[in-house]
Design an enzyme around this catalytic site. Structure first.
Site, PDB file in Angstrom:
ATOM      1  N   GLU A 212      75.613   8.970  30.007  1.00 12.49           N
ATOM      2  CA  GLU A 212      74.846  10.148  29.580  1.00 12.49           C
ATOM      3  C   GLU A 212      73.881  10.550  30.684  1.00 12.49           C
ATOM      4  O   GLU A 212      73.718   9.838  31.676  1.00 12.49           O
ATOM      5  CB  GLU A 212      74.110   9.860  28.263  1.00 12.49           C
ATOM      6  CG  GLU A 212      75.062   9.751  27.081  1.00 12.49           C
ATOM      7  CD  GLU A 212      74.374   9.516  25.752  1.00 12.49           C
ATOM      8  OE1 GLU A 212      73.144   9.564  25.685  1.00 12.49           O
ATOM      9  OE2 GLU A 212      75.101   9.284  24.769  1.00 12.49           O
TER      10      GLU A 212
ATOM     11  N   HIS B 261      67.061  19.123  23.427  1.00 11.93           N
ATOM     12  CA  HIS B 261      68.425  18.712  23.800  1.00 11.93           C
ATOM     13  C   HIS B 261      69.146  19.925  24.363  1.00 11.93           C
ATOM     14  O   HIS B 261      69.079  21.006  23.787  1.00 11.93           O
ATOM     15  CB  HIS B 261      69.168  18.159  22.575  1.00 11.93           C
ATOM     16  CG  HIS B 261      70.384  17.366  22.949  1.00 11.93           C
ATOM     17  ND1 HIS B 261      71.520  17.942  23.452  1.00 11.93           N
ATOM     18  CD2 HIS B 261      70.626  16.028  22.923  1.00 11.93           C
ATOM     19  CE1 HIS B 261      72.413  17.004  23.712  1.00 11.93           C
ATOM     20  NE2 HIS B 261      71.898  15.822  23.403  1.00 11.93           N
TER      21      HIS B 261
ATOM     22  N   ARG C 272      67.569  15.170  30.863  1.00 15.12           N
ATOM     23  CA  ARG C 272      67.630  16.209  29.842  1.00 15.12           C
ATOM     24  C   ARG C 272      66.660  17.367  30.035  1.00 15.12           C
ATOM     25  O   ARG C 272      67.005  18.517  29.789  1.00 15.12           O
ATOM     26  CB  ARG C 272      67.321  15.544  28.506  1.00 15.12           C
ATOM     27  CG  ARG C 272      68.356  15.801  27.507  1.00 15.12           C
ATOM     28  CD  ARG C 272      68.083  14.979  26.287  1.00 15.12           C
ATOM     29  NE  ARG C 272      69.238  14.140  26.049  1.00 15.12           N
ATOM     30  CZ  ARG C 272      69.331  13.298  25.041  1.00 15.12           C
ATOM     31  NH1 ARG C 272      68.325  13.171  24.205  1.00 15.12           N
ATOM     32  NH2 ARG C 272      70.415  12.581  24.890  1.00 15.12           N
TER      33      ARG C 272
ATOM     34  N   HIS D  35      64.601  18.276  19.895  1.00 10.97           N
ATOM     35  CA  HIS D  35      65.431  17.118  19.555  1.00 10.97           C
ATOM     36  C   HIS D  35      64.611  15.869  19.264  1.00 10.97           C
ATOM     37  O   HIS D  35      64.928  15.118  18.340  1.00 10.97           O
ATOM     38  CB  HIS D  35      66.372  16.860  20.736  1.00 10.97           C
ATOM     39  CG  HIS D  35      67.367  15.768  20.532  1.00 10.97           C
ATOM     40  ND1 HIS D  35      68.309  15.804  19.519  1.00 10.97           N
ATOM     41  CD2 HIS D  35      67.596  14.613  21.226  1.00 10.97           C
ATOM     42  CE1 HIS D  35      69.063  14.710  19.597  1.00 10.97           C
ATOM     43  NE2 HIS D  35      68.639  13.970  20.610  1.00 10.97           N
TER      44      HIS D  35
ATOM     45  N   ARG E  46      62.316  11.373  27.337  1.00 10.38           N
ATOM     46  CA  ARG E  46      63.099  10.186  26.989  1.00 10.38           C
ATOM     47  C   ARG E  46      64.454  10.159  27.688  1.00 10.38           C
ATOM     48  O   ARG E  46      65.162  11.170  27.723  1.00 10.38           O
ATOM     49  CB  ARG E  46      63.312  10.166  25.472  1.00 10.38           C
ATOM     50  CG  ARG E  46      64.162   9.027  24.982  1.00 10.38           C
ATOM     51  CD  ARG E  46      64.246   9.047  23.475  1.00 10.38           C
ATOM     52  NE  ARG E  46      64.892  10.234  22.984  1.00 10.38           N
ATOM     53  CZ  ARG E  46      66.193  10.334  22.748  1.00 10.38           C
ATOM     54  NH1 ARG E  46      66.997   9.305  22.955  1.00 10.38           N
ATOM     55  NH2 ARG E  46      66.711  11.447  22.285  1.00 10.38           N
TER      56      ARG E  46
HETATM   57  C1  SIN Z   1      73.357  12.673  22.419  1.00  9.03           C
HETATM   58  O1  SIN Z   1      74.316  12.078  21.944  1.00  9.03           O
HETATM   59  O2  SIN Z   1      73.447  13.540  23.268  1.00  9.03           O
HETATM   60  C2  SIN Z   1      71.994  12.339  21.899  1.00  9.03           C
HETATM   61  C3  SIN Z   1      71.642  10.967  22.240  1.00  9.03           C
HETATM   62  C4  SIN Z   1      70.154  10.826  22.321  1.00  9.03           C
HETATM   63  O3  SIN Z   1      69.430  11.707  21.876  1.00  9.03           O
HETATM   64  O4  SIN Z   1      69.706   9.844  22.901  1.00  9.03           O
END
Ligand code: SIN
Length: 509
Positions: free
Chosen positions: A114, A230, A276, A337, A372
C-alpha cells in the site's frame, strides 16, 4: 434508572475494544457497550489489512522509517517502535484465533503493498480484512462468560468522581431508559469521526462520540487537525462512501485523468503509491485544475481473474453500480477517512484521567503523527490493547469502585422523533462546513470564519436541547459539533502545513 457494576467497561466494539475485552475477561467482569450492533464499526469496513514485517527482505527499521516519513516526522518514536516490533506477534495471535489470512501456494503469508510502504507487508484477507478479523474476535468474545454485551446502548457521557473516571451514563435505545455503568476502569474504544465531514468513507455511526465525551470530562486531546483523506472513495451517487482499497494500487492499478493519462509521477517519485496525504492532495489539485468532480483508477490492464479473486468485494460493489473494474475506469474522489489525533495516551493506553484508557482510532498514541501510514491502524488497536492489558492485569483491584449516586444524574433522555429533520439538517451543515473549510486544502482566514459558523450551529443545538428531550440523534449532533470544533480549533492553531494539514494561500470562493 438501571445500574450495572462491572470491573471493566469497554465502550465500542471494533478491533481495539474487542481485543482488550477478550484479554481483560481473564482478570474481571467486562461489559461491552456499543451504540449499534457489535459488528458495526470502522474495523468491519477496513479492506487493506494489517501492516507487518514478515518477509525476510523487509525489516522493522524499514517499517519504522516508512511510518515516520508518512507521519511527516511528527510521530512518537516509542509508539512507532513498539507497534512495529509487536506486529508479528499480533498476526500470530489472530491466526491462533482462527483468522485465515491469504496465503501463497507455498503456504507463506501473501503480503500486499500500500501507499508509503517500501516493501510488500500488508497481511490481509482478500479485500475484507476487517470483517474477517472482527468476526473472529466477536466469536471469541461471545464465547467468554465474563463478557456481557450491551448492543444498541448509546454512551451519553463518561462519569467522573474525585478526578477519576467511574464509568458511563448510557441510553438503552431499545428499552428507552438510562443505565449507569459503574466501573473500576473504563476503556474508550469508540472509533473515529468521519461523519463530521460531508464526504467520508466511514459508516453513519462514526460521529466522534468518544472525542466529545473525553473532552467533556477534561481529557487531553491532541493532533485533531490531522484528518486523513483517503484518495479513492468510490464516486457514485449510490456508493455511500464505499472505499476502493489502496491495495488495488498496490496490485498495479493506476490513478488517471478521464482520458486515461497518469499524473501521479508529477507529484511524487512513488507515483500512485505515494503516502496518502500526497496522493489525496494531488487528486484534489487535478480535480480543481480540470474542473472535475472525480478522477479514475485504471485496473483494466491487470489480470482479470486474479483481480476478481483478490478484490471480490470491490468487484461486486462496483458491478452493482454498473462498473466492471476489469473493463471500465473506476470513478474515485478523496473522502475523510481517519482522525490521526485524538485522546492523548501513554504507551499503555492511559489517558490523563485516572481510570480512563483510550484505544484505537479515538486515541492519540503518537504512532500516526501528521498522517497515518496505510494499514497501521488495526495494528495499533491490537498492540495498544495488549499494552493496556499488561498494564491493568496486576492492578485492577487498586482501582476501587467509586459509587455513582442516582440523584447526581439527570434523566431526561427519550427517543423522540419530533426534531429529527432539524437535527439531520444541522448535522449536514456541520459536514458541509468541515468539508469546505477543514478539508484537503485549508486556509487560516476561512477557518476562522468557519469556526464562527460552527458556533452558530452550536447555538442552534443548545436551543434545541433546551426545548427538546435528549435523544441519541441529538447527542450525536452534540458530539459532531464538539468534534468539528476541536478539529477546526486545532487546525487554526497550526500555522504551518504538516502532513494532512495543508495550508494554501488562496481563498476558496
Ligand atoms: C485501504 O484499504 O486503502 C485502507 C486501509 C487503511 O486505511 O489503512
Amino acid at each position: 434508572m438501571n445500574k450495572i457494576e462491572t470491573d471493566i467497561l469497554v465502550l465500542g466494539s471494533g478491533i481495539a475494544g474487542l481485543s482488550l475485552a477478550i484479554k481483560a475477561a481473564s482478570i474481571g467482569n467486562v461489559c461491552i457497550v456499543t451504540k449499534a450492533a457489535c459488528i458495526e464499526s470502522n474495523t468491519r469496513l477496513a479492506q487493506g489489512g494489517i501492516a507487518c514485517v514478515w518477509d525476510e527482505n523487509d525489516s522493522f527499521q524499514k517499517h519504522i522509517n516508512d511510518t515516520i516519513i508518512a507521519g511527516d516526522g511528527h510521530c512518537n518514536i516509542i509508539a512507532v517502535n513498539t507497534v512495529v516490533q509487536n506486529a508479528p506477534k499480533m498476526i500470530q495471535d489472530l491466526m491462533s484465533l482462527g483468522v485465515k489470512f491469504n496465503k501463497n501456494k507455498d503456504n507463506s503469508l501473501e503480503l500486499g503493498r500500500e501507499g508509503g510502504h517500501s516493501n510488500h507487508r500488508i497481511v490481509h484477507i482478500n479485500d475484507e480484512s476487517g470483517l474477517a478479523i472482527v468476526n473472529a474476535l466477536l466469536e471469541k468474545a461471545r464465547s467468554i462468560k465474563n463478557i456481557s454485551f450491551y448492543e444498541h446502548h448509546f454512551a451519553i457521557d463518561l462519569l467522573k468522581k474525585e478526578e477519576t473516571c467511574t464509568g458511563a451514563l448510557v441510553w438503552d435505545i431499545k428499552n428507552e431508559g438510562t443505565v449507569i455503568f459503574n466501573s473500576r476502569l473504563t476503556i474508550l474504544a469508540t472509533g473515529g469521526a468521519g461523519k463530521v465531514f460531508e464526504q467520508t468513507t466511514n459508516p453513519d455511526i462514526a460521529t466522534g462520540d468518544g472525542y466529545a465525551m473525553a473532552n467533556n470530562i477534561g481529557a487531553d486531546l491532541a493532533d485533531m487537525e490531522f484528518v486523513q483523506f483517503h484518495p479513492t472513495s468510490l464516486f457514485h451517487p449510490n456508493a455511500n462512501g464505499f472505499l476502493i482499497s489502496e491495495a488495488l494500487r498496490g496490485f498495479g492499478a493506476e490513478l488517471v485523468l478521464p482520458d486515461g493519462k497518469r499524473f501521479m509521477q508529477n507529484y511524487h517519485i512513488l507515483g500512485s503509491l505515494a503516502p496518502r496525504d500526497i496522493v489525496s492532495r494531488a487528486i484534489y489539485t487535478e480535480m480543481q485544475k480540470n474542473h472535475l468532480s472525480c478522477l479514475f483508477l485504471d485496473a483494466r490492464s491487470l489480470p482479470s481473474v486474479e483481480l476478481i479473486n483478490k478484490f471480490p468485494a470491490i468487484y461486486q460493489k462496483c458491478l452493482l453500480l454498473d462498473i466492471d473494474i476489469t473493463k471500465n475506469l473506476i470513478p474515485i474522489a478523496p473522502a475523510a477517512h481517519y482522525i490521526c489525533g485524538g485522546v492523548v495516551t501513554d504507551i499503555n493506553g492511559r489517558t490523563n484521567i485516572k481510570g480512563l484508557y483510550a484505544l484505537g482510532e479515538v486515541a492519540c498514541t503518537g504512532l500516526h503523527g501528521a498522517n497515518r501510514l496505510a494499514s497501521n491502524s488495526l495494528l495499533e488497536g491490537l498492540v495498544f490493547a495488549e499494552n493496556a492489558f499488561q498494564n491493568i492485569k496486576n492492578n485492577l483491584h487498586d482501582h476501587p469502585f467509586k459509587k455513582i449516586m442516582q440523584d447526581d444524574i439527570s434523566d431526561n433522555f427519550r427517543n423522540n422523533i419530533g426534531e429529527q429533520n432539524i437535527i439531520k439538517k444541522l448535522k449536514q451543515n456541520v459536514g458541509e462546513i468541515m468539508w469546505k473549510y477543514a478539508g484537503i486544502k485549508r486556509n487560516q482566514k476561512n477557518m476562522l470564519l468557519a469556526y464562527d459558523k460552527l458556533g452558530l450551529i452550536e447555538d442552534a443545538y443548545t436551543e434545541l436541547s433546551l426545548t427538546s428531550i435528549s435523544t441519541p440523534d441529538l447527542l450525536e449532533l452534540r458530539n459532531i459539533i464538539i468534534t468539528a470544533k476541536l478539529i477546526m480549533g486545532f487546525a487554526i492553531n497550526r500555522s504551518e502545513s504538516l502532513g494532512t494539514h495543508f495550508l494554501e494561500e488562496t481563498d476558496y470562493n
